[in-house]
Write a protein that holds these residues in place. Sequence first.
Motif, PDB file in Angstrom:
ATOM      1  N   PRO A   1       6.481  12.250   0.678  1.00 38.29           N
ATOM      2  CA  PRO A   1       6.390  10.812   0.389  1.00 38.29           C
ATOM      3  C   PRO A   1       7.736  10.117   0.603  1.00 38.29           C
ATOM      4  O   PRO A   1       8.790  10.649   0.259  1.00 38.29           O
ATOM      5  CB  PRO A   1       5.979  10.778  -1.084  1.00 38.29           C
ATOM      6  CG  PRO A   1       5.395  12.111  -1.360  1.00 38.29           C
ATOM      7  CD  PRO A   1       6.111  13.074  -0.487  1.00 38.29           C
TER       8      PRO A   1
ATOM      9  N   SER B   1       7.719   6.315   0.405  1.00 35.45           N
ATOM     10  CA  SER B   1       7.585   4.909   0.030  1.00 35.45           C
ATOM     11  C   SER B   1       8.589   4.503  -1.049  1.00 35.45           C
ATOM     12  O   SER B   1       9.133   3.389  -1.005  1.00 35.45           O
ATOM     13  CB  SER B   1       6.158   4.610  -0.436  1.00 35.45           C
ATOM     14  OG  SER B   1       5.854   5.317  -1.622  1.00 35.45           O
TER      15      SER B   1
ATOM     16  N   ASN C   1       0.828  -1.210   0.000  1.00 37.43           N
ATOM     17  CA  ASN C   1       0.000   0.000   0.000  1.00 37.43           C
ATOM     18  C   ASN C   1       0.865   1.265   0.000  1.00 37.43           C
ATOM     19  O   ASN C   1       0.725   2.119   0.885  1.00 37.43           O
ATOM     20  CB  ASN C   1      -0.909   0.014   1.238  1.00 37.43           C
ATOM     21  CG  ASN C   1      -1.740  -1.241   1.381  1.00 37.43           C
ATOM     22  OD1 ASN C   1      -2.797  -1.364   0.774  1.00 37.43           O
ATOM     23  ND2 ASN C   1      -1.260  -2.170   2.193  1.00 37.43           N
TER      24      ASN C   1
ATOM     25  N   ASP D   1       2.072   6.835   1.883  1.00 33.47           N
ATOM     26  CA  ASP D   1       2.455   8.222   1.607  1.00 33.47           C
ATOM     27  C   ASP D   1       1.338   9.195   1.959  1.00 33.47           C
ATOM     28  O   ASP D   1       1.603  10.325   2.404  1.00 33.47           O
ATOM     29  CB  ASP D   1       2.846   8.383   0.144  1.00 33.47           C
ATOM     30  CG  ASP D   1       4.222   7.800  -0.169  1.00 33.47           C
ATOM     31  OD1 ASP D   1       5.010   7.619   0.787  1.00 33.47           O
ATOM     32  OD2 ASP D   1       4.502   7.519  -1.348  1.00 33.47           O
ATOM     33  N   ALA D   2       0.104   8.767   1.781  1.00 31.32           N
ATOM     34  CA  ALA D   2      -1.025   9.625   2.143  1.00 31.32           C
ATOM     35  C   ALA D   2      -1.057   9.856   3.650  1.00 31.32           C
ATOM     36  O   ALA D   2      -1.349  10.961   4.121  1.00 31.32           O
ATOM     37  CB  ALA D   2      -2.341   9.003   1.674  1.00 31.32           C
TER      38      ALA D   2
ATOM     39  N   ALA E   1       0.856   3.969  -1.787  1.00 30.44           N
ATOM     40  CA  ALA E   1       0.104   5.228  -1.904  1.00 30.44           C
ATOM     41  C   ALA E   1      -0.578   5.574  -0.587  1.00 30.44           C
ATOM     42  O   ALA E   1      -0.586   6.745  -0.164  1.00 30.44           O
ATOM     43  CB  ALA E   1      -0.921   5.122  -3.025  1.00 30.44           C
TER      44      ALA E   1
END
Length: 426
Positions: free
Chosen positions: A25, A27, A10, A15-16, A12
């Motif tokens: 970010p 990741s 996961n 990073d969210a 994204a």
Amino acid sequence: MHDIRFIRENPAAFDAGLARRGLAPLSTQILALDEQSRAIKTQLQVGQARRNEASKLIGQAMGAGDKDKAEALKAEVAAIKESTPALEAQDREVGEALGAMLAAIPNLPADDVPQGDDEADNVEVSRWGTPRDFDFAPQDHADFGPALGLDFEGGAALSGARFTALRGQMARLHRALAQFMLDRQTAENGYEEVNPPLLVRDEALFGTGQLPKFAEDLFRTTDGRWLIPTAEVSLTNLVANQIVPLSDLPVRLTALTPCFRSEAGSAGRDTRGFIRQHQFEKVELVAICAPDESEAEHERMCAAAEGILQALGLPYRKMLLCTGDMGFGARKTWDLEVWLPSQNTYREISSVSNCGDFQARRMNARYKPEGEKQTRFLHTLNGSGLAVGRTLVAVLENYQQADGSVIVPEALAPYMGGVTRLTPKA
């Protein structure tokens, strides 16, 4: 510590979560190191497997009289053996870099945590009690406290700024508050009392998240140990590197301890009075539970802290901290803020945090769910139930009288030996 598997699957979402914390970010960098680490490990495993296989084949070749093949195999084994230390060193280096990166990243906020930059964006959840309507101008505890036994000058002469000596009736009130809190949390709220070490190793502070990021806010001894900034460190680490039986969960612990904080980054704030000290006492609450219990445990712990304020008749409000004001290890935090008449505002007296599995991963604290072969990481929670010094300040200010005396709350009567009022020295 973060779950590398979650980041792989996961990126994204990870990073969210960082973005909600105001972070860039990460990741891509993390996964690049992770891929490099896995590639090196695979290379080591393949090399070791081939080395074992070749070693067996050497014996077979020797038995068959094929010396040339045996020598070729020996050369291959030697080459693998020679290259292994460099690969192992590279594996350690990449692993340490990955571990350091993951260790420096704060916990991701829960979905219901409000977005915000600082305490101005925290959300008020509820209020209890009505601030007293004084018929005189209420004073700051720092002004009328010395006549009651708050010896700021004596403490400073002994140890410097932000150290205070409590004398006579003030020391008695402080002790009464601490014992009342501890008795309430053990007898009524089901927390097991612990008398833990005040000095801990690096590993304990890493486990609860104070190290490596907040080393400058701590006191360290000459032999490499650290004075605890909160009993959360000692209590939570009691399950470090353990598999806790499911039947023992939830574990609820409490301790009354001195706490020591250098607070290097907070110069100039609350330097006057008894609110922000380098040494203070606190009744800490810690809960260790299965993941599906942690939200209910968070509610329960907050209620245990609120009960102290209610019993003492101290008005307060409950705040849900925003993403920018939460602590490093928390995924969700409620602050309890008590009313201080001299400041005409509410001030934080307890933080109650759900850390999810963030600390448990750092400590390798696990449990085995019923019917499953694999272990899972526990959830940990902590909160103040309460900070004794700040509660003392709240009692002094809310129960002050025009003549400089302070009425003792009824809940403390059994602990005060018949003293119902603190009176100033003539």
